[in-house]
Design a protein around this motif. Structure first.
Motif, PDB file in Angstrom:
ATOM      1  N   ALA A  24       1.333  -3.618  -1.027  1.00  0.00           N
ATOM      2  CA  ALA A  24       2.268  -2.933   0.054  1.00  0.00           C
ATOM      3  C   ALA A  24       1.746  -1.995   0.711  1.00  0.00           C
ATOM      4  N   ALA A  25       1.065  -1.106   0.192  1.00  0.00           N
ATOM      5  CA  ALA A  25       0.188   0.012   1.072  1.00  0.00           C
ATOM      6  C   ALA A  25      -0.901  -0.833   2.023  1.00  0.00           C
ATOM      7  N   ALA A  26      -1.640  -1.696   1.579  1.00  0.00           N
ATOM      8  CA  ALA A  26      -2.486  -2.536   2.405  1.00  0.00           C
ATOM      9  C   ALA A  26      -1.946  -3.145   3.620  1.00  0.00           C
ATOM     10  N   ARG A  27      -0.428  -3.488   3.436  1.00  0.00           N
ATOM     11  CA  ARG A  27       0.175  -4.213   4.566  1.00  0.00           C
ATOM     12  C   ARG A  27       0.812  -3.201   5.480  1.00  0.00           C
TER      13      ARG A  27
ATOM     14  N   TRP B 224       0.401   5.547   2.349  1.00  0.00           N
ATOM     15  CA  TRP B 224       0.380   6.583   1.148  1.00  0.00           C
ATOM     16  C   TRP B 224       1.916   6.511   0.565  1.00  0.00           C
ATOM     17  N   GLN B 225       2.631   6.876   1.540  1.00  0.00           N
ATOM     18  CA  GLN B 225       4.089   6.962   1.214  1.00  0.00           C
ATOM     19  C   GLN B 225       4.705   5.695   0.587  1.00  0.00           C
ATOM     20  N   THR B 226       4.312   4.448   1.214  1.00  0.00           N
ATOM     21  CA  THR B 226       4.576   3.258   0.509  1.00  0.00           C
ATOM     22  C   THR B 226       4.185   3.044  -0.755  1.00  0.00           C
ATOM     23  N   SER B 227       3.026   3.484  -1.273  1.00  0.00           N
ATOM     24  CA  SER B 227       2.395   3.509  -2.463  1.00  0.00           C
ATOM     25  C   SER B 227       3.290   4.411  -3.205  1.00  0.00           C
ATOM     26  N   ALA B 228       3.730   5.701  -3.041  1.00  0.00           N
ATOM     27  CA  ALA B 228       4.263   6.488  -3.533  1.00  0.00           C
ATOM     28  C   ALA B 228       5.847   6.122  -4.002  1.00  0.00           C
ATOM     29  N   LEU B 229       6.291   5.168  -3.015  1.00  0.00           N
ATOM     30  CA  LEU B 229       7.488   4.621  -3.155  1.00  0.00           C
ATOM     31  C   LEU B 229       7.631   3.396  -4.157  1.00  0.00           C
ATOM     32  N   TRP B 230       6.622   2.908  -4.405  1.00  0.00           N
ATOM     33  CA  TRP B 230       6.536   1.924  -5.365  1.00  0.00           C
ATOM     34  C   TRP B 230       6.384   2.201  -6.850  1.00  0.00           C
TER      35      TRP B 230
END
Length: 194
Positions: free
Chosen positions: A93-96, A123-129
């Motif tokens: 998800a972060a790479a996307r 960074w925020q997407t990684s934190a969200l997951w």
């Protein structure tokens, strides 16, 4: 007279031998019964001819409940660890999000905009997951700990299940806290660009 005395003595000796053999039989039978009781240590209770019903015993029923609760507690710990170390799903998800940021950012945009769109959103997407995994670990751990209150009255929970579930709750709380700090840029925020 000598014959009468001998005959009386013979009859008396015959009576004594019969009494002795009866005593020996009685003693032998009693000894055999005593030996049976002594050898086994217990006597079989009389059932009265009624068969016992085939019902599962309570420990077997508790073991069946314990298997599900133990598995859920282990899943809670696993999800807590994933929330701290990162997951394949969060990485993808972060790479996307990085790719989307690159596509949407114009070449002539400022450095601050490029950093936010390309790296900040990822960074925020990684934190969200990570936060979602932590929240799931926390909820599962709490459900396992609360399960005995809603189950069979008097049914206990194995100590190892409680310990593992508490571990899952602790990892979930830590993972959730770190995810919130990462998402709000308090922990390892974006560098200043200007």
């Amino acid at each position: 007279m000598g014959t009468k005395t001998e005959t009386g003595k013979a009859a008396k000796a015959e009576d004594n031998s019969e009494d002795n053999s009866a005593d020996r039989r009685g003693t032998g039978a009693g000894a055999a019964v005593d030996a049976d009781v002594t050898d086994s240590g217990t006597t079989e209770p009389e059932t009265g001819g009624e068969p016992e019903p085939d019902t599962p015993s309570e420990p077997e029923a508790q073991d069946a409940h314990g298997v599900g609760q133990g598995a859920a507690a282990i899943v809670s710990v696993g999800l807590g660890v994933v929330s701290l170390t990162g997951s394949w799903l969060g990485t993808v998800a972060a790479a996307r999000e990085t790719l989307v940021g690159q596509l949407e950012t114009a070449a002539n945009s400022t450095v601050a905009t490029q950093v936010k769109e390309i790296y900040g959103d990822a960074w925020q997407t990684s934190a969200l997951w990570g936060g979602l995994f932590a929240l799931t670990a926390l909820v599962i751990g709490v459900v396992v700990l609360a399960r005995p209150a809603f189950g069979t009255p008097g049914a206990g929970q194995a100590p190892w299940i409680k310990s593992v579930a508490w571990g899952g709750v602790a990892l979930g709380v830590i993972g959730l806290l770190l995810a919130v700090l990462k998402y709000t840029n308090v922990l390892l925020g974006l560098p200043a660009t200007g």
